[in-house]
Motif scaffolding. Structure first.
Motif, PDB file in Angstrom:
ATOM      1  N   GLU A   1      23.494  42.553 -70.526  1.00 26.66           N
ATOM      2  CA  GLU A   1      23.222  43.197 -71.808  1.00 26.66           C
ATOM      3  C   GLU A   1      24.382  44.089 -72.239  1.00 26.66           C
ATOM      4  O   GLU A   1      24.216  45.294 -72.404  1.00 26.66           O
TER       5      GLU A   1
ATOM      6  N   ALA B   1      23.775  48.581 -84.162  1.00 25.18           N
ATOM      7  CA  ALA B   1      23.655  47.190 -84.594  1.00 25.18           C
ATOM      8  C   ALA B   1      24.934  46.587 -85.183  1.00 25.18           C
ATOM      9  O   ALA B   1      25.324  45.492 -84.779  1.00 25.18           O
TER      10      ALA B   1
ATOM     11  N   GLU C   1      21.681  37.305 -80.666  1.00 29.16           N
ATOM     12  CA  GLU C   1      22.825  37.304 -79.777  1.00 29.16           C
ATOM     13  C   GLU C   1      22.811  36.035 -78.916  1.00 29.16           C
ATOM     14  O   GLU C   1      23.820  35.355 -78.767  1.00 29.16           O
TER      15      GLU C   1
ATOM     16  N   THR D   1      20.298  39.011 -71.994  1.00 27.32           N
ATOM     17  CA  THR D   1      20.038  39.746 -73.231  1.00 27.32           C
ATOM     18  C   THR D   1      18.562  39.651 -73.588  1.00 27.32           C
ATOM     19  O   THR D   1      17.840  38.775 -73.122  1.00 27.32           O
ATOM     20  N   HIS D   2      18.097  40.604 -74.403  1.00 31.59           N
ATOM     21  CA  HIS D   2      16.745  40.458 -74.938  1.00 31.59           C
ATOM     22  C   HIS D   2      16.822  40.238 -76.443  1.00 31.59           C
ATOM     23  O   HIS D   2      15.819  40.229 -77.140  1.00 31.59           O
ATOM     24  N   ASP D   3      18.060  40.062 -76.920  1.00 31.05           N
ATOM     25  CA  ASP D   3      18.279  39.945 -78.363  1.00 31.05           C
ATOM     26  C   ASP D   3      18.497  38.475 -78.710  1.00 31.05           C
ATOM     27  O   ASP D   3      19.502  37.871 -78.343  1.00 31.05           O
TER      28      ASP D   3
ATOM     29  N   ARG E   1      27.431  45.814 -82.581  1.00 29.47           N
ATOM     30  CA  ARG E   1      26.950  44.894 -81.562  1.00 29.47           C
ATOM     31  C   ARG E   1      27.434  43.470 -81.831  1.00 29.47           C
ATOM     32  O   ARG E   1      28.056  42.846 -80.985  1.00 29.47           O
TER      33      ARG E   1
END
Lengths: 534, 347
Positions: free
Chosen positions: B164, B171, B201, B196-198, B174
């Motif tokens: 991560e 944001a 992305e 990642t948890h996005d 990022r």
């Protein structure tokens, strides 16, 4: 600022003036008023001996304790240790044993006719003298060094920093040398400074182990000059030694503090915490041997002596008795016990109240400054502080508990003020702001938000001061009178009369008392850190 | 052997709690694989296991065919030849940016001068050459992570682990940094394993995405597969906005189907994994799979203007539907609108 707040601040300032500023000023006037005479007296042959002995002992103890503490910290923080909580308890146990009690325990364990002598015919050479003093003080200081270094490791050397080194191709030893150690230097220096200062200031162990061998340190020299000679020359030497002692200690504390913990910007921790690599067998075996030899055996010897019918009898079941405890509690020691409890209680209440008073100081900067000034009392060696208090109040308050209370508050104020100030710093300003915006006035916000949030710290600070005051002896030995002796003083006095069974029985009582008070401290600590991380 | 990383049956446990339950995962040379999952799903544990900071409690890990970890023996991290970018940067507070990036080069045997020259190049590459004498406390989060990336590149590893790396950045920063990291990784030729948890992305940088749920890989596939054919509702919701409509399927042929909505037949493209069953079904619809126009009725219950496009929430007879349309809003809250369904994914 409201009028109430101004009054409260003025009251705190006045108390500071009475308990810390005035005695130290009085001492400085007295010493400097007599020109160079005190220093010439202090640099006479006996004075130089004491200075050399103190420095020698303090430096050796510091080196040994810091090395030991660092090694133990590496073991428990970097590797998975079997029965970790037992090991930690063993490492930390000496914190709860007054240092002169440890010294007595060592004499009963490793001295002539001690437990080990009895079992194996071996005794520790040089126990009475510098070797014994250094060993007892160093093993007693290891847990302090350990705690400080572990705390430093947790806040400064986060596991991910070392992992980053390993990911960059450094092996374990290289990561230790290039990342862990450089990050920990300030902490190690601060721990060393603190241990050096406490060792310079300590009285109990050199008194128990040094006096029989004619080995005097600055603190025991000051005591014997004050207690046993009434000449002007002796008093001048006391003043000179006191000033030199304070100069050395303050110098070292300031120097190491300079090196010491710079504030780091890092807060949060990423990556799994806690070691996954099992520790090697040899380090674990060494650690347990250390704990058994320096903690378990002396304490066991102490307890066995206290339970044995008479000196010289082997500690076999038929010779065991509780009678020594009955004999120990007599018309001299009972009032001493009451005195100790009263003093410890009074000091704890006063220090928490004074420490909490910094809460009303306007803003963090003033809080810091306040607890910084108060630390002066903690940094000044106990014997020096006692002489200052004696000079300032000796005439009017001689032989009263009040004079000891004044010195105790001066000494231990910082011990309560620092954690309380730190707790207030941690308290987010938005908690109070939220209370104010939702209708609480200043005092109400203090009562309903601030105090509940820091109450565990208040209780912990009080207990900490209580425990310290309970086994304090450096100050009380100089200030006590016929009716104001404390239990610790009584133990040292009985010990000089040479009755080990009664001495050890009293020591066991005092240690149990200290442990009893310390248990809630441990419980609170756990609860407190849990509530912080929740 | 063209596999950069191969985890087979990998289990990792903290004491008695197992956090990875037998993970099968491969990363090919030069490939970029993203582990997508909510916090606590085991992404970081998997990365730390590959790095060598957590021993497997079961299974094994190979790097370029070489066995590096089994429950019995593990190669130490520094000998695995893997680089890592840490979530909280993990920059050393006592070293300048230049010394930080030179550190791995020194460890692999470069002399001081050469290491510093190469480190300066890498800092330049990451656009932070001007900060080479600064310490972490004097740097912003974005600057710190650029140095963290430069340090990882300096390791010249065949596999780059990214935990991560932008989770703690604002944001706008990022997206830019993610693009830059992916770019540098591709240029270096190293394979990458990201956590990642996005989802944006993940979809943007991955050659393949692995979805982790409570310590299990529930789906591995290309970003498009994950978006268009999620394994289940949980994965669908993790991998982007999605609506679930209750439709009655009356006819199916290949990927075409006729469904009944508001009593009328309606043709749409409909994919599904195995079943071609008729009857009522739960059908997943991404916001770009429906559009305004057509002959179906709905009521606008919410509306968000996003700049390049506008998102609507519609109440339809077959369920609540999220719909995305390019451009500024054309309908208001409470308006009755017409819409049509273009495609769906039958769960």
């Amino acid at each position: 600022m409201g009028a109430g707040r101004v009054l409260a601040l003025l009251a705190v300032a006045a108390i500071f003036g009475v308990v810390i500023a005035w005695p130290l000023t009085r001492l400085a006037i007295e010493a400097l008023g007599s020109g160079t005479a005190p220093f010439i007296a202090a640099l006479g042959p006996e004075g130089v001996d004491a200075i050399r002995n103190s420095l020698l002992v303090a430096l050796t103890v510091t080196a040994l304790a810091v090395t030991g503490g660092f090694a133990l910290a590496l073991l428990t923080e970097h590797a998975r240790v079997p029965s970790r909580s037992f090991l930690l308890a063993g490492i930390l146990l000496p914190l709860l044993v007054p240092d002169f009690v440890s010294a007595l325990g060592w004499t009963r364990a490793f001295g002539p006719a001690g437990l080990i002598d009895r079992l194996t015919g071996v005794e520790l050479p040089g126990l009475y003298g510098p070797v014994g003093i250094v060993l007892v003080l160093a093993s007693g200081a290891v847990p302090l060094a350990y705690l400080l270094i572990v705390a430093g490791m947790r806040t400064r050397a986060e596991p991910d920093l070392e992992r980053a080194a390993r990911m960059s191709g450094a092996d374990g030893a290289m990561a230790l040398r290039t990342v862990t150690l450089p990050l920990l230097w300030p902490v190690i220096a601060a721990a060393g400074g603190l241990i050096f200062a406490t060792t310079m200031n300590t009285f109990g162990t050199p008194a128990v182990l040094g006096r029989p061998a004619g080995f005097a340190t600055m603190t025991t020299r000051i005591y014997s000059d004050l207690a046993f000679s009434s000449t002007d020359a002796a008093f001048e030497r006391v003043l000179g030694l006191a000033l030199l002692l304070v100069a050395v200690v303050v110098l070292v504390v300031v120097l190491t503090d300079r090196l010491g913990p710079r504030r780091t910007e890092r807060g949060s921790i990423a990556g799994p915490r806690g070691a996954t690599r099992p520790a090697g067998r040899l380090p674990i075996a060494l650690t347990w041997t250390f704990i058994v030899l320096t903690v378990v055996v002396p304490l066991l010897a102490l307890v066995l002596t206290a339970l044995t019918r008479a000196v010289g009898l082997p500690p076999l079941p038929e010779n065991l008795t509780f009678a020594n405890f009955g004999r120990a509690i007599d018309s001299r020691t009972m009032p001493a016990l009451v005195n100790s409890l009263l003093l410890a209680g009074g000091t704890a209440l006063a220090c928490v109240a004074l420490g909490a008073a910094v809460a009303i100081a306007p803003g963090q900067r003033w809080r810091r400054r306040g607890s910084g000034i108060v630390s002066l009392g903690f940094a000044v060696p106990g014997s020096v502080l006692a002489i200052g208090v004696l000079l300032a109040f000796g005439r009017s308050l001689r032989d009263s508990l009040l004079i000891i209370l004044i010195a105790y508050v001066a000494k231990l104020w910082a011990l309560a003020a620092r954690p309380i100030a730190a707790a207030l710093d941690r308290l987010s300003a938005s908690a109070v702001h939220a209370a104010r915006i939702h209708g609480a006035d200043g005092p109400t916000a203090l009562r309903t938000v601030t105090v509940p949030l820091i109450s565990p710290t208040l209780i912990a600070a009080g207990l900490l001061v209580f425990v310290f005051a309970l086994h304090e002896v450096t100050i009380s030995i100089l200030l006590y009178g016929p009716s104001s002796a404390t239990l610790a003083v009584a133990i040292l006095n009985v010990q000089q009369l040479g009755d080990p069974t009664v001495t050890t029985a009293l020591s066991v009582l005092l240690t149990l008392l200290v442990m009893l008070c310390a248990i809630p401290l441990f419980v609170l600590r756990r609860w407190w850190s849990a509530s912080l991380t929740a | 052997m063209s596999l950069a990383l191969e985890c087979s049956g990998l289990r990792i446990a903290y004491g008695a709690t197992e956090v990875l339950h037998g993970v099968e995962l491969t990363v090919e040379a030069g490939e970029s694989v993203v582990l997508l999952g909510p916090s606590g799903s085991g992404k970081s544990s998997l990365l730390y296991g590959v790095a060598g900071f957590l021993p497997p409690s079961g299974g094994e890990i190979r790097l370029e065919g070489r066995m590096i970890a089994t429950p019995r023996s593990q190669e130490p991290p520094e000998r695995r030849g893997v680089a890592m970018v840490f979530q909280h940067y993990a920059l050393w507070p006592h070293l300048s940016a230049l010394d930080t990036v030179a550190y791995p080069l020194r460890r692999s045997g470069s002399d001081r001068g050469a290491a510093r020259r190469r480190a300066a190049d890498l800092l330049d590459l990451m656009g932070v050459a001007a900060l080479s004498e600064r310490r972490p406390s004097e740097l912003s989060g974005g600057e710190q992570q650029r140095i963290g990336v430069a340090r990882a590149l300096a390791r010249e590893a065949r596999l780059l682990l990214l935990d991560e790396p932008t989770a703690h950045l604002d944001a706008p920063l990022r997206a830019a940094l993610v693009a830059e990291i992916a770019d540098q990784q591709r240029r270096s030729g190293a394979a990458a394993l990201w956590a990642t948890h996005d989802v944006t992305e993940a979809l943007a940088v991955a050659d393949r995405v692995g979805v982790l749920r409570e310590g299990r890989l529930v789906q591995v596939g290309s970003p498009a597969e994950l978006y268009e054919r999620p394994a289940d509702l949980w994965t669908a919701r993790l991998s982007g906005p999605a609506s679930l409509l209750a439709l009655d399927i009356v006819e199916r042929k290949d990927s075409q189907a006729v469904v009944v909505i508001q009593g009328r037949p309606h043709a749409m493209s409909l994919a599904s994994d195995a079943t071609s069953a008729l009857g009522s079904a739960k059908v997943l619809v991404r916001p770009d799979w429906a559009e305004f126009g057509g002959d179906l009725n709905a009521l606008v219950t919410a509306r968000w203007y996003r700049g390049p496009h506008t998102d609507y929430r519609l109440a339809t007879p077959v369920g609540e539907l999220e719909l995305r349309q390019l451009g500024p809003p054309t309908a208001s809250l409470g308006d009755a609108v017409r819409w049509r369904l273009k495609r769906g994914w039958a769960l």
